[in-house]
Design a protein around this motif. Sequence first.
Motif, short mmCIF file in Angstrom:
data_model
loop_
_atom_site.label_atom_id
_atom_site.label_comp_id
_atom_site.label_asym_id
_atom_site.label_seq_id
_atom_site.Cartn_x
_atom_site.Cartn_y
_atom_site.Cartn_z
N GLY A 56 0.81 -1.21 0.00
CA GLY A 56 0.00 0.00 0.00
C GLY A 56 0.84 1.26 0.00
N ARG A 57 2.01 1.22 0.65
CA ARG A 57 2.83 2.42 0.70
C ARG A 57 3.79 2.53 -0.50
NH1 ARG A 57 5.20 -0.36 5.39
NH2 ARG A 57 7.12 -1.45 4.76
N ALA A 58 3.75 1.57 -1.40
CA ALA A 58 4.62 1.58 -2.58
C ALA A 58 3.96 2.39 -3.69
CB ALA A 58 4.91 0.15 -3.04
N GLY A 114 -0.77 2.78 6.54
CA GLY A 114 -0.63 3.08 7.95
C GLY A 114 -1.39 4.33 8.35
N CYS A 115 -1.46 4.56 9.65
CA CYS A 115 -2.19 5.72 10.15
C CYS A 115 -1.54 7.03 9.74
CB CYS A 115 -2.33 5.64 11.67
SG CYS A 115 -0.75 5.64 12.55
N ALA A 116 -0.24 6.99 9.37
CA ALA A 116 0.47 8.21 8.98
C ALA A 116 0.36 8.50 7.48
CB ALA A 116 1.94 8.11 9.38
N PHE A 117 -0.34 7.65 6.75
CA PHE A 117 -0.50 7.87 5.31
C PHE A 117 -1.25 9.19 5.09
CE2 PHE A 117 -2.61 7.30 1.20
CZ PHE A 117 -1.57 6.81 0.41
N THR A 118 -0.76 9.99 4.15
CA THR A 118 -1.32 11.33 3.92
C THR A 118 -2.27 11.34 2.73
OG1 THR A 118 0.68 12.35 4.82
CG2 THR A 118 -0.76 13.76 3.52
N ILE A 119 -3.43 11.96 2.93
CA ILE A 119 -4.39 12.13 1.84
C ILE A 119 -4.74 13.61 1.72
CG2 ILE A 119 -5.37 9.82 2.10
CD1 ILE A 119 -7.77 11.16 3.53
N GLU A 120 -5.24 14.00 0.56
CA GLU A 120 -5.71 15.36 0.35
C GLU A 120 -7.22 15.34 0.21
OE1 GLU A 120 -5.01 19.23 -2.60
OE2 GLU A 120 -3.65 17.51 -2.66
N LEU A 121 -7.91 16.02 1.15
CA LEU A 121 -9.36 16.03 1.17
C LEU A 121 -9.91 17.01 0.13
CD1 LEU A 121 -9.82 16.02 5.03
CD2 LEU A 121 -10.01 14.08 3.47
N PRO A 122 -11.18 16.88 -0.26
CA PRO A 122 -11.76 17.79 -1.26
C PRO A 122 -11.65 19.27 -0.87
CG PRO A 122 -13.20 15.91 -0.92
CD PRO A 122 -12.12 15.81 0.11
N THR A 123 -11.50 19.56 0.43
CA THR A 123 -11.35 20.95 0.89
C THR A 123 -9.96 21.50 0.61
OG1 THR A 123 -10.71 20.15 3.09
CG2 THR A 123 -13.05 20.62 2.70
N GLU A 149 -7.28 20.29 2.23
CA GLU A 149 -6.46 19.97 3.39
C GLU A 149 -5.67 18.68 3.14
OE1 GLU A 149 -8.81 20.71 7.31
OE2 GLU A 149 -10.25 19.98 5.81
N ARG A 150 -4.39 18.70 3.52
CA ARG A 150 -3.59 17.49 3.52
C ARG A 150 -3.48 16.99 4.95
NH1 ARG A 150 -1.12 15.81 -0.85
NH2 ARG A 150 0.38 14.60 0.39
N MET A 151 -3.94 15.77 5.18
CA MET A 151 -4.01 15.25 6.54
C MET A 151 -3.55 13.80 6.58
SD MET A 151 -7.75 16.72 7.72
CE MET A 151 -7.39 16.51 9.45
N ARG A 152 -3.01 13.42 7.74
CA ARG A 152 -2.76 12.00 7.99
C ARG A 152 -4.09 11.26 8.06
NH1 ARG A 152 1.84 10.49 11.94
NH2 ARG A 152 0.12 9.31 12.90
N ALA A 153 -4.04 9.97 7.77
CA ALA A 153 -5.28 9.18 7.78
C ALA A 153 -5.94 9.20 9.15
CB ALA A 153 -4.97 7.74 7.36
N ASP A 154 -5.16 9.06 10.23
CA ASP A 154 -5.77 9.05 11.56
C ASP A 154 -6.35 10.42 11.92
OD1 ASP A 154 -3.30 10.25 11.75
OD2 ASP A 154 -2.59 9.03 13.43
N GLU A 175 -10.71 -0.58 17.21
CA GLU A 175 -9.43 -0.52 16.48
C GLU A 175 -9.70 -0.18 15.01
OE1 GLU A 175 -5.61 -3.43 15.42
OE2 GLU A 175 -7.37 -4.23 16.45
N LEU A 176 -8.84 0.69 14.45
CA LEU A 176 -9.03 1.17 13.09
C LEU A 176 -7.99 0.56 12.15
CD1 LEU A 176 -9.60 4.98 13.80
CD2 LEU A 176 -11.34 3.24 13.41
N ALA A 177 -8.41 0.35 10.91
CA ALA A 177 -7.51 -0.07 9.83
C ALA A 177 -7.82 0.80 8.61
CB ALA A 177 -7.70 -1.54 9.50
N TYR A 178 -6.77 1.23 7.91
CA TYR A 178 -6.93 2.19 6.81
C TYR A 178 -6.58 1.53 5.48
CZ TYR A 178 -6.47 5.15 10.95
OH TYR A 178 -6.62 5.70 12.20
N HIS A 179 -7.37 1.86 4.44
CA HIS A 179 -7.15 1.33 3.10
C HIS A 179 -7.21 2.47 2.09
CE1 HIS A 179 -9.03 -1.81 5.59
NE2 HIS A 179 -8.37 -2.70 4.86
#
Length: 412
Positions: free
Chosen positions: A169-171, A190-199, A201-206, A260-264
């Motif tokens: 997933g991180r590759a 992982g929880c530190a994976f960064t996404i960019e929201l429609p607003t 904002e760039r945020m970590r998954a958690d 417990e959370l898991a991110y995809h």
Amino acid sequence: MTGLMSDMPRKNGWTIAEYVGDRTPDRTQRLLNQAVWDHDQAQGVVRRFVVEQLGDQPLRVGALDESGQEKQGESTAGAKRQYMGCAGQVANGVNTVYCSYATAGGHALVGARVYVPQEQLVDTGRRAALGIDAGLEFRTKSQLARDILADMIADQTIPPWIAGDEVYGRAGKLRGFLEDNGIGYVMRVGCAFTIELPTGERMRADAAVTTHLAGRKHTKRWQVCSVTGSKGERAYAWAWLATTSPRHSLLIRKHLQTGELAYHYCHVPAGRPVTLMTLVRVACLRWPVEEGFEFGKDHFGLDHSQVQLYTALLRHIVLTLAALAVCAVTAAQAKTQAQQPILPATPDDEPPDDPGLIALTVAEIKRLFLLVTRRQQPENHHLHWIWWRRRHQARARWFHHRTRLRRQTGQT
């Protein structure tokens, strides 16, 4: 192949030679080390066989994962001290990247690449001693996964979806490769994976979950979905966060009891309609690859080889995949014709006198094969035991399911 499908506790050159009636292990050792045959082409035959038999399933997923074989010393290709999933810790051994062709109706391992550490490739003398071809270059695990998928694209056996754990997933290059080829994926990150929201904002998954999904006001954004697994129905709460890309999203799984959370991280190719439940099912079809490792090791000797050369190691794996594929496909076909065993509907149900039979498993298919090749007792005796095990497992499944129902309702 007969030796790999036998009931011997260990399946290596010596034991297989004795089992098939040879006076020495020379023939089995020659098959793996010197005989002229193309293990990559043989792997392609196995892959096409599995896809031909399971390719009519509505949802098809290529599940990526690695598994290891512990080894002593450093005289085996690929062997070094590294994290070994089979040991649950850092140990000396060989890691191999696999791909499972997984469907709701059945699954089988269809691709394998041995991970060879860079230090074994830069030393010319050691490279030759380990039987490593001069043209083999160092590949990370995610690159090995990409090589397997490239072969599947080339022979048109690639499924519409790919799933994998955080290693894949991180590759970013692996994800880009899949996107360039119009293949969807649901990859653990992982929880530190960064996404960019429609607003914007760039945020970590958690952090995105804390901001947009936590608290009572966001309760309705979670949906409880139940997916059938090898041990029955598994229910989790799921949520789906959009990103700036219309083709990408973050799928979050929450355990109903522990939280417990898991991110995809997900990619849906253009023009392909998708629902939350589709992505949930793809994510859950990552687990059959673990079952493939269990079957391969316990029943077919996937990690039993005592060879040292690179080619011999791959050849043993390929032959094991072939034996596993025959039984896995047969079990999948038998499953479509089997009556479902009885399961409790409420936590207060009483056990039935006869719960029925579970469908024929990979292990039972292998035992039926042994009836044809080697029979130690009368045929009816072996068939009776196959029936007895299936009935006993159906009863155990009934009680397991009732226990889960009672747990869900707070009963003890």
